[in-house]
Scaffold this motif. Structure first.
Motif, PDB file in Angstrom:
ATOM      1  N   ASP A 113       0.830  -1.219   0.000  1.00  0.00           N
ATOM      2  CA  ASP A 113       0.000   0.000   0.000  1.00  0.00           C
ATOM      3  C   ASP A 113       0.856   1.257   0.000  1.00  0.00           C
TER       4      ASP A 113
ATOM      5  N   THR B 108       1.390   0.126   4.715  1.00  0.00           N
ATOM      6  CA  THR B 108       1.208  -1.146   5.399  1.00  0.00           C
ATOM      7  C   THR B 108       2.504  -1.933   5.317  1.00  0.00           C
TER       8      THR B 108
ATOM      9  N   SER C 133       4.187  -5.740   6.287  1.00  0.00           N
ATOM     10  CA  SER C 133       3.740  -7.098   6.573  1.00  0.00           C
ATOM     11  C   SER C 133       4.919  -8.049   6.723  1.00  0.00           C
TER      12      SER C 133
ATOM     13  N   GLU D 208      -2.789  -6.725   8.065  1.00  0.00           N
ATOM     14  CA  GLU D 208      -3.527  -5.619   8.664  1.00  0.00           C
ATOM     15  C   GLU D 208      -3.176  -4.297   7.978  1.00  0.00           C
ATOM     16  N   LYS D 209      -4.159  -3.694   7.339  1.00  0.00           N
ATOM     17  CA  LYS D 209      -3.936  -2.474   6.567  1.00  0.00           C
ATOM     18  C   LYS D 209      -3.595  -1.303   7.485  1.00  0.00           C
ATOM     19  N   ASN D 210      -2.642  -0.474   7.044  1.00  0.00           N
ATOM     20  CA  ASN D 210      -2.199   0.726   7.756  1.00  0.00           C
ATOM     21  C   ASN D 210      -1.574   0.422   9.115  1.00  0.00           C
ATOM     22  N   LYS D 211      -1.030  -0.783   9.252  1.00  0.00           N
ATOM     23  CA  LYS D 211      -0.264  -1.120  10.447  1.00  0.00           C
ATOM     24  C   LYS D 211       1.121  -1.582  10.020  1.00  0.00           C
ATOM     25  N   TRP D 212       2.087  -1.295  10.867  1.00  0.00           N
ATOM     26  CA  TRP D 212       3.484  -1.579  10.559  1.00  0.00           C
ATOM     27  C   TRP D 212       3.936  -2.817  11.301  1.00  0.00           C
TER      28      TRP D 212
ATOM     29  N   TYR E 194       1.263   1.395  15.055  1.00  0.00           N
ATOM     30  CA  TYR E 194       0.194   2.070  14.314  1.00  0.00           C
ATOM     31  C   TYR E 194      -0.390   3.201  15.162  1.00  0.00           C
TER      32      TYR E 194
END
Length: 292
Positions: A82, A86, A88, A105-109, A128
């Protein structure tokens, strides 16, 4: 935001000198001399020998924050998605096959994967902002196939790494949210702070013999490599540079330490004895780990 600023260097692009490229139709031949995995700042992943003289690219995969499985057959890594919003965790065989994304998990590091000593689970850091703009730094655990993800709720911080007997050493948010090195049981109980100073301590890694921890600290002005006993005693500075030295990693026999050095031309990988002697450059790269 400390975590965001700290991650700027991850966006740098590097090229590895003296490496042979391979296509999907021409897979690399993996043999005993290639005992170090090297990431070129999240772009390509290479295997090299301990002198950096013979290097091969693992084809069709990218990533950084590399971690070998205990049996040396797989690598875990962090990869951007993204447009970098994001992060992963992924795993693959050491030849790049069986590449698999484990977290989504979108928008999480999600970053800094670490295998348990038996190779059955992987711990990782998740960072996040919530809907109210509050920053969270968490440590999670999952099976090595990505199933059964569980947050270790009592641990706040990043950079988990396991001792041989299964305890977790990590960079904990402590003392006005400055990172200190701590150790805890794998369920998050019995946390003990091993460092306590005004500067940031980060990226701990336990020696394979379980006796020492190497880490990076900014306590002397810029990031340098340090070592200490497993109980936090005998803390010793090993590098003395005008620029940053980062991301230390142990050799399998606990006698040497790999680390990245921010030279004028980019990031280089260096190796030294665990007392800081016999320092030498081996290859261009941003982070690297010895094969078990």
């Amino acid at each position: 935001m400390k975590s965001i600023c700290f991650s700027i260097y991850l966006l740098l692009s590097l090229s590895v000198i003296g490496c042979t490229s391979h296509t999907q139709d021409d897979p690399p031949v993996l043999d005993r001399p290639h005992t170090i995995a090297v990431s070129a700042a999240g772009t390509k992943i290479y295997l090299t020998d301990r002198e950096g003289q013979s290097s091969i690219e693992i084809p069709n995969v990218t990533g950084d924050y590399l971690a070998w499985s205990p049996d040396g057959k797989k690598l875990a890594s962090r990869k951007y998605h993204d447009d970098g919003n994001t992060w992963s965790i992924h795993t693959m065989n050491s030849d790049g096959t069986n590449w698999k994304r484990l977290t989504h998990e979108k928008n999480k590091w999600d970053s800094v994967p670490a295998w348990t000593p038996d190779g059955k689970k992987i711990a990782f850091a998740r960072e996040y902002k919530d809907s109210e703009g509050v920053w969270h730094a968490e440590i999670w655990m999952m099976n090595s196939d990505g199933s059964e993800k569980t947050q270790i709720e009592s641990l706040k911080g990043s950079n988990p790494h396991f001792t041989p007997n299964g305890r977790i050493v990590f960079a904990s948010e402590h003392k006005d949210k400055k990172n200190e090195i701590s150790i805890a049981d794998s369920d998050g109980n019995n946390t003990i702070h091993l460092t306590d100073n005004e500067a940031e301590d980060w990226h701990p890694e336990v020696s394979p013999d379980g006796k020492q921890i190497t880490f990076m600290s900014k306590r002397d002005g810029n990031h340098e490599i340090y070592v200490m006993d497993i109980d936090g005693s005998n803390q010793k500075r090993l590098t003395f540079s005008d620029v940053d030295d980062w991301l230390p990693s142990w050799s399998p026999d606990s006698s040497e330490i790999l680390f990245s050095h921010h030279a004028d031309t980019g990031w280089d990988m260096y190796i030294m004895n665990k007392d800081g002697s016999s320092l030498r450059k081996i290859i261009r790269g941003r982070d690297a780990v010895f094969k078990p």
